[in-house]
Design a protein around this motif. Structure first.
Motif, short mmCIF file in Angstrom:
data_model
loop_
_atom_site.label_atom_id
_atom_site.label_comp_id
_atom_site.label_asym_id
_atom_site.label_seq_id
_atom_site.Cartn_x
_atom_site.Cartn_y
_atom_site.Cartn_z
N THR A 185 23.82 -50.52 0.98
CA THR A 185 24.04 -48.39 1.63
C THR A 185 22.20 -48.62 2.46
O THR A 185 22.10 -47.93 3.40
CB THR A 185 23.39 -47.67 0.45
N SER A 194 20.06 -40.99 1.00
CA SER A 194 21.13 -41.75 -0.08
C SER A 194 21.30 -41.30 -1.55
O SER A 194 21.87 -42.61 -2.50
CB SER A 194 21.10 -43.05 0.24
N SER A 196 21.71 -41.29 -5.93
CA SER A 196 22.61 -40.75 -5.94
C SER A 196 22.99 -40.28 -7.84
O SER A 196 23.91 -40.13 -8.26
CB SER A 196 24.12 -42.63 -6.07
N ARG A 212 17.55 -42.53 -6.27
CA ARG A 212 18.83 -44.26 -5.81
C ARG A 212 19.11 -45.10 -7.13
O ARG A 212 18.49 -45.75 -6.53
CB ARG A 212 18.83 -44.81 -4.23
N VAL A 231 26.82 -41.90 0.16
CA VAL A 231 27.35 -41.13 -1.51
C VAL A 231 28.34 -39.75 -1.97
O VAL A 231 27.97 -39.47 -0.61
CB VAL A 231 25.38 -40.47 -1.57
N ARG A 233 28.01 -36.94 -2.66
CA ARG A 233 27.58 -35.71 -3.41
C ARG A 233 28.41 -34.90 -4.18
O ARG A 233 28.53 -33.71 -4.57
CB ARG A 233 27.13 -35.52 -2.05
N VAL A 247 29.43 -44.25 -5.26
CA VAL A 247 28.70 -44.59 -3.51
C VAL A 247 29.93 -45.05 -3.50
O VAL A 247 30.68 -46.39 -4.31
CB VAL A 247 27.22 -45.01 -4.40
#
Length: 253
Positions: A185, A194, A196, A212, A231, A233, A247
């Motif tokens: 990523t 990004s 998570s 993350r 990700v 979301r 992810v």
């Protein structure tokens, strides 16, 4: 090939969401952490009974602990599970290790090994990763419980003296990368946080207070074939979500 990692925070509580997500996202491999189920309770049959476009082979590490990672793969040639018990006396998650792995054919001539973990790994685990077959691609993914850098944490000062940001934890991640792996990523999105994971409390998700800590590491060969990493979301929204979002990495093979 599409590979995902997702800490579901109890497969019992969130099986319906996982089932719907598998059917919608259709990954080739999904690495699941915190199933909180042992082999007896793990829904192997339910996963196998899903329509053919979703993964049909499940492996779990055999414990009902909060770690309890599993690998669900489209292929029926998955390996038996390998585990390294975590050290109960360890003061830091960086020294714990619970993991499983599977070898998946990516075409008629090659395979990709996927390894699912719930920590940044013990030294013995990293040694096994380092000793991998040089002719076999590898994806190492999971909830590592560590932010690689301060950029991966909305406010590092809030975690000093706890977990997620300490130097020993980050050193464990760097040791993993030193085996020839790259954070997928971050390689594809160097300027995006990004995140998570978001705490359930204080409206953290809506405020953008994230970390993350769910990562996918790949070798050089797969990095060259990577077409996307993101990700999901949307899976952090709605009713009874996990505090982690999936992810996903996609590769042109």
């Amino acid at each position: 090939m599409k590979v995902a990692t997702w800490n579901v925070n109890s497969l019992t509580a969130r099986f319906a969401r996982v089932e719907a997500w598998l059917a919608t996202r259709n990954p080739d491999v999904v690495l699941i952490q915190e199933t909180k189920q042992n082999d007896t309770k793990f829904p192997t049959k339910e996963l196998a009974d899903l329509v053919t476009r979703v993964p049909t082979t499940a492996r779990v590490n055999g414990t009902a602990s909060r770690f309890s990672p599993s690998s669900v793969s489209r292929t029926s040639r998955a390996d038996s599970v390998t585990t390294i018990p975590r050290r109960a006396s360890s003061p830091r998650r960086a020294a714990t290790c619970a993991w499983c792995r599977a070898t998946c054919p990516t075409d008629e001539r090659s395979t990709t090994r996927t390894t699912c973990t719930n920590s940044s790994g013990s030294r013995s685990w990293r040694d096994l990763v380092a000793a991998r077959d040089a002719n076999q691609s590898i994806v190492v993914g999971g909830d590592f419980n560590v932010t690689p850098t301060d950029f991966d944490c909305y406010d590092p000062s809030l975690f000093i003296g706890a977990t997620h940001v300490s130097e020993p934890e980050r050193e464990a991640l760097r040791a993993l990368e030193a085996t020839g792996l790259t954070d997928l990523t971050r390689a594809l999105h160097p300027d995006e946080p990004s995140y998570s994971w978001w705490d359930y409390r204080n409206g953290s998700f809506h405020r953008g207070w994230g970390l993350r800590i769910d990562l996918l590491f790949v070798d050089e060969a797969l990095l060259a074939k990577a077409s996307a990493s993101y990700v999901d979301r949307d899976e952090r929204k709605g009713e009874k979500p996990s505090d982690h979002a999936p992810v996903i990495g996609e590769f042109s093979l």
